[in-house]
Design an enzyme around this catalytic site. Structure first.
Site, short mmCIF file in Angstrom:
data_model
loop_
_atom_site.label_atom_id
_atom_site.label_comp_id
_atom_site.label_asym_id
_atom_site.label_seq_id
_atom_site.Cartn_x
_atom_site.Cartn_y
_atom_site.Cartn_z
NE ARG A 11 -1.81 -1.21 3.55
CZ ARG A 11 -1.90 -1.94 4.66
NH1 ARG A 11 -2.89 -2.77 4.80
NH2 ARG A 11 -1.04 -1.82 5.62
NE ARG A 65 -1.67 15.94 -6.76
CZ ARG A 65 -2.77 15.63 -7.47
NH1 ARG A 65 -2.88 15.99 -8.74
NH2 ARG A 65 -3.76 14.98 -6.92
CG HIS A 113 -0.34 16.00 -12.56
ND1 HIS A 113 -1.26 15.50 -11.66
CD2 HIS A 113 -0.52 15.30 -13.71
CE1 HIS A 113 -1.95 14.54 -12.25
NE2 HIS A 113 -1.52 14.40 -13.49
CB SER A 156 10.37 1.82 4.12
OG SER A 156 10.45 0.72 5.02
N GLY A 157 7.79 2.69 6.36
CA GLY A 157 7.57 3.08 7.74
C GLY A 157 8.66 2.57 8.66
CB SER A 158 9.72 -0.84 9.52
OG SER A 158 10.04 -1.42 8.25
N GLY A 159 11.56 1.19 7.74
CA GLY A 159 12.91 1.34 7.23
C GLY A 159 13.66 0.01 7.18
CD GLU A 160 15.23 -2.28 9.95
OE1 GLU A 160 15.94 -3.09 9.31
OE2 GLU A 160 15.71 -1.38 10.65
CB THR A 161 10.43 -2.81 3.55
OG1 THR A 161 9.55 -2.34 4.56
CG2 THR A 161 9.67 -3.70 2.59
CB SER A 195 -4.75 2.56 7.63
OG SER A 195 -5.25 1.30 7.22
CD GLU A 207 -0.38 1.84 4.38
OE1 GLU A 207 -1.57 1.75 4.74
OE2 GLU A 207 0.51 1.16 4.90
CG ASP A 209 -1.80 15.21 -2.70
OD1 ASP A 209 -1.20 15.11 -3.79
OD2 ASP A 209 -2.86 14.60 -2.45
#
Length: 186
Positions: free
Chosen positions: A47, A58, A61, A87-92, A150, A153, A161
């Site tokens: 996500r 965006r 544009h 990456s929220g965790s920075g571990e992905t 959630s 993301e 934006d």
């Protein structure tokens, strides 16, 4: 039972708390890197990738040359380019591999995440922290009542934006002129 108004109040309250606590200097640093870059690449998974794809569109544009890592028309990255990692965790694993490769190519790497001391920190030149907690005992970060990640993301998308609006205002871009960059085969 929770009604629609109560649920939207939870979500908008969490988003307001998160975005109002993002460090302005970190955003200014990221905007400087976007402005300096010849091309801006984006990488994430799941996500988060969907939010990044929206941000890439965006920025396109606004006339920024954007590419999502893995898209069929992705060009070569150079030392004049910027990779934005979500990456929220920075571990992905996948974003870590791509960030390492970008550094080998002497590109600039920006990480938008929640953890400044993650494995991604060894590659990131720029870090933007979204203050979202993965620890229910933390008072310094926003606690989410939403499922999974959630809030990350959603915050990432709105951050993109927000940066786009800042770029429009900084460059005094006339909004009607942006239609030249909008898809027209629809």
């Amino acid at each position: 039972m929770v009604n629609f108004k109560e649920a939207t109040d939870v979500i908008t309250s969490e988003l307001t708390s998160t975005l109002s606590n993002v460090n302005n200097d970190e955003i200014d640093n990221l905007i400087n890197q976007i402005n300096k870059a010849e091309k801006v690449f984006f990488v994430g998974v799941g996500r988060v990738l969907l939010s990044l794809q929206s941000i890439a569109k965006r920025f396109a544009h606004l006339g920024v040359q954007t590419y999502v890592v893995g898209q069929i028309t992705e060009p070569a990255m150079t030392d004049k380019d910027l990779l934005i990692v979500g990456s929220g965790s920075g571990e992905t694993a996948f974003p870590l591999i791509i960030a390492k490769k970008a550094k080998e190519l002497n590109a600039t790497v920006a990480h938008i995440g929640t953890n400044s001391t993650s494995s991604m920190s060894q590659y990131a030149d720029v870090f933007v922290r979204l203050p979202i907690s993965s620890n229910p005992n933390s008072d310094e970060e926003v606690q989410s009542h939403q499922p999974m990640k959630s809030l990350f993301e959603q915050s990432l998308l709105l951050l993109g934006d927000t940066i786009a609006l800042m770029l429009v205002r900084k460059e005094n871009i006339e909004l009607n002129s942006l239609w030249e960059y909008h898809a027209n085969l629809e």
